[in-house]
Scaffold this motif. Structure first.
Motif, short mmCIF file in Angstrom:
data_model
loop_
_atom_site.label_atom_id
_atom_site.label_comp_id
_atom_site.label_asym_id
_atom_site.label_seq_id
_atom_site.Cartn_x
_atom_site.Cartn_y
_atom_site.Cartn_z
N ARG B 104 38.44 31.81 40.46
CA ARG B 104 37.73 32.03 39.12
C ARG B 104 36.92 33.16 38.93
O ARG B 104 36.57 33.61 37.79
N SER B 105 36.37 33.60 40.10
CA SER B 105 35.66 34.78 39.98
C SER B 105 36.26 35.97 40.41
O SER B 105 35.43 37.13 40.59
N LEU B 106 37.26 35.98 41.25
CA LEU B 106 38.08 37.04 41.74
C LEU B 106 39.25 37.43 40.90
O LEU B 106 40.01 36.46 40.67
N ASP B 107 39.43 38.70 40.68
CA ASP B 107 40.88 39.03 39.83
C ASP B 107 41.80 38.81 41.15
O ASP B 107 41.80 39.66 42.06
N PRO B 108 43.08 38.07 40.99
CA PRO B 108 44.01 37.94 41.93
C PRO B 108 44.66 39.37 42.22
O PRO B 108 45.33 39.43 43.28
N ASP B 109 44.83 40.25 41.23
CA ASP B 109 45.23 41.47 41.30
C ASP B 109 44.62 42.52 42.13
O ASP B 109 44.94 43.67 42.21
N LEU B 110 43.15 42.20 41.99
CA LEU B 110 42.28 43.48 42.78
C LEU B 110 42.32 43.25 44.12
O LEU B 110 41.78 42.06 44.71
N THR B 111 42.15 44.16 45.08
CA THR B 111 41.75 44.10 46.28
C THR B 111 40.42 43.76 46.72
O THR B 111 39.65 43.85 45.71
#
Lengths: 288, 280
Positions: B104-111
């Motif tokens: 929820r706090s991390l963008d799944p598409d960003l390393t």
């Protein structure tokens, strides 16, 4: 539990142990698809009125062990060694029909997610009544009355209301009570509770465990409590098995396991509690 | 309450009440909650389903509107902030958050590197410096710098939650809001995250640690507030709440939590008696 004798009590410590209702001897479980052994030998005895606990993380083999005892292993998984005896009968000799007759009446179980074991479109009272008609051969009216008595026995606040409700209308704690009512409907002698309180609030968890304790004391039910939480198992069980990666790394009377753990993994579980559990704040208790 | 406040609180909540729903048929989620968190202090909020603890978290982050009471963040009254003002406040990075589910706090598409450096790049920090800082933060949360090139989906749940903590720390927040930060973790990862939180607290960050799990909160929090059905039923030091709870609900909560040693914290009969004292 009107149908169960209310006078049966748990055997006092020191008394000769009663004959086990469920007995596992060096049970090994293998995945036939890969040829890999997943559980490397579990032995345990459950006698009437006693509680045996199995502690382990996911992947430790605790759930497979329970499923083996219930005859509910996945299709490609089998008991490759050892024996399971239910009330003196080796389960290897059981026909599917005998299995069906045994489940619920001698051995029963509740799991983590009660909602998935109930039909969402049938009122919960009817679902319990069905167990009674099938397993106990009760007539429609008798089954309905008995279902209501069971909902009352699992201390649901308003059994007459709950009886006519659908699963989605009930909270997680209420659903687990309904499942327990269904599981004990046919007066089993052993109940396996596999992470049955994991998804519940801690106060609700205590209510459910208190209920199981009460059933055990009143009816002589034998319990197998399976959990990832060592403290939960420690507090409620006479004997503890600690499992890790399919192996029983520690087994014995609860007090011995807690006070003289032999395996590093058990010590790790204990350390974690002492460092981050509520223990830190309690004055050390006399080791009676 | 005579607890001395060591410094001006970073978070100062007074009489916070939150109602949901249309005015006439609104449901009270939170009633008259008063809490202060000073720099270097960890305050725990304990509550079960329906306690209002998530509403509290969402209100502090400006995602839910307060019906009454005030919220001060670092002295600034944010209670009546509009969406734009909240966004500006969040951009400043004074308040950061970690939820139970790191996805929820991390963008799944960003390393991992992109997630960590983005807030710095937005502020004009040169990329090389930002990556260096990200690497240092990973070390701080006990992760290997090699994870920088991975996506959230490629690392374990425990690693992911530690990345979420690192992401929250990159703006050097003065207040970190933690909503069930260790509830989804196994014991080894739980201990690690709790250790990290203690270090942060000791380094001066204010922590608001919200959870249903008394054990993990007690391991970090200096003071604890207990919520039950939207009411703040008891507040005190961790030792007071756990050693000498006064409210029946707190006593039931403690009497229900399994502990390893010594006799059961309370008997079945005691628990039944406490349950009878609480509203149905």
């Amino acid at each position: 539990m009107t149908a169960l004798s209310p006078t049966t009590t748990a055997p006092a410590a020191g008394q000769a142990p009663a004959r086990p209702v469920l007995s596992l001897r060096d049970v090994r479980i293998t995945d036939r698809a890969t040829g890999r052994e997943i559980v490397h030998g579990v032995s345990l005895d459950v006698t009437p009125g006693r509680t045996v606990g199995i502690v382990g993380e996911s992947g430790s083999g605790k759930t497979l062990t329970c499923r083996a005892a219930l005859g509910l292993l996945p299709a490609h998984v089998e008991i490759s060694h050892g024996t399971v005896e239910i009330d003196g009968t080796d389960i290897a000799t059981l026909t599917p029909r005998r299995w069906t007759a045994l489940r619920g009446t001698v051995l029963s179980a509740v799991f983590q997610d009660p909602a998935s074991y109930l039909n969402p479109s049938i009122r919960v009272g009817e679902q319990i009544a069905e167990v009674l008609r099938v397993k106990k051969g009760l007539g429609r009216r008798a089954a309905r009355d008995r279902a209501r008595a069971l909902l009352d026995a699992v201390r649901l606040r308003d059994p007459d209301l709950v009886r006519v409700q659908y699963p989605h209308e009930l909270s997680g704690g209420m659903l687990q009570r309904v499942l327990i009512a269904a599981a004990v409907a046919a007066d089993p002698r052993v109940l396996i509770a596999d992470e049955a309180t994991t998804a519940l609030d801690v106060t609700v968890q205590a209510e459910i465990l208190d209920l199981l304790d009460e059933l055990r004391e009143r009816t002589g039910l034998g319990l197998v409590l399976v959990s990832h939480d060592l403290a939960l198992v420690a507090q409620r069980c006479d004997e503890v098995l600690v499992m890790r990666q399919g192996e029983v790394v520690e087994q014995g009377p609860t007090r011995t396991v807690l006070h003289r753990p032999r395996h590093a993994y058990t010590r790790l579980l204990i350390d974690e509690h002492e460092q981050y559990g509520l223990e830190r704040f309690r004055t050390p208790q006399e080791d009676a | 309450m005579s607890t001395p406040a060591p410094a001006r609180p970073i978070l100062d909540i007074t009489g916070l009440t939150v109602r949901y729903g249309p005015r006439r048929r609104s449901r009270r989620a939170l009633h008259d909650v008063t809490l202060r968190v000073a720099p270097g202090e960890a305050v725990g909020v304990i509550g079960e389903t329906g306690s209002g603890k998530s509403t509290l978290a969402r209100t502090v982050l400006g995602l839910v509107e307060a019906s009454a009471g005030t919220i001060l963040v670092d002295g600034e009254d944010v209670t009546r902030h509009g969406r734009r003002q909240w966004r500006a406040l969040r951009r400043r990075g004074t308040v950061q958050y970690v939820f139970q589910d790191p996805l929820r706090s991390l963008d799944p598409d960003l390393t991992v590197a992109d997630s960590l450096t983005e807030p710095l790049l937005v502020r004009g920090v040169p990329r090389a410096d930002a990556v260096e800082r990200a690497r240092a933060l990973l070390t701080r949360v006990r992760l290997d710098g090699a994870l920088l090139d991975r996506l959230p989906g490629e690392i374990s749940g425990g690693q992911r939650q530690r990345v979420a903590v690192a992401r929250a720390l990159i703006t050097e927040p003065r207040l970190l809001l933690l909503d069930e930060p260790v509830s989804a973790l196994d014991s080894a990862n739980r201990v690690q995250v709790l250790e990290i939180l203690k270090e942060l607290r000791d380094a001066g960050t204010a922590l608001l640690f919200i959870s249903h799990d008394l054990g993990s909160v007690a391991g970090v929090a200096d003071r604890i507030a207990v919520l039950h059905r939207g009411e703040q039923v008891e507040t005190g030091t961790a030792a007071e709440i756990i050693g000498a709870p006064r409210h029946p609900y707190t006593r039931l909560l403690l009497g229900s939590a399994p502990t390893l040693r010594g006799p059961a914290p309370s008997s079945r009969a005691e628990r039944d008696a406490l349950r009878a004292l609480l509203p149905v």
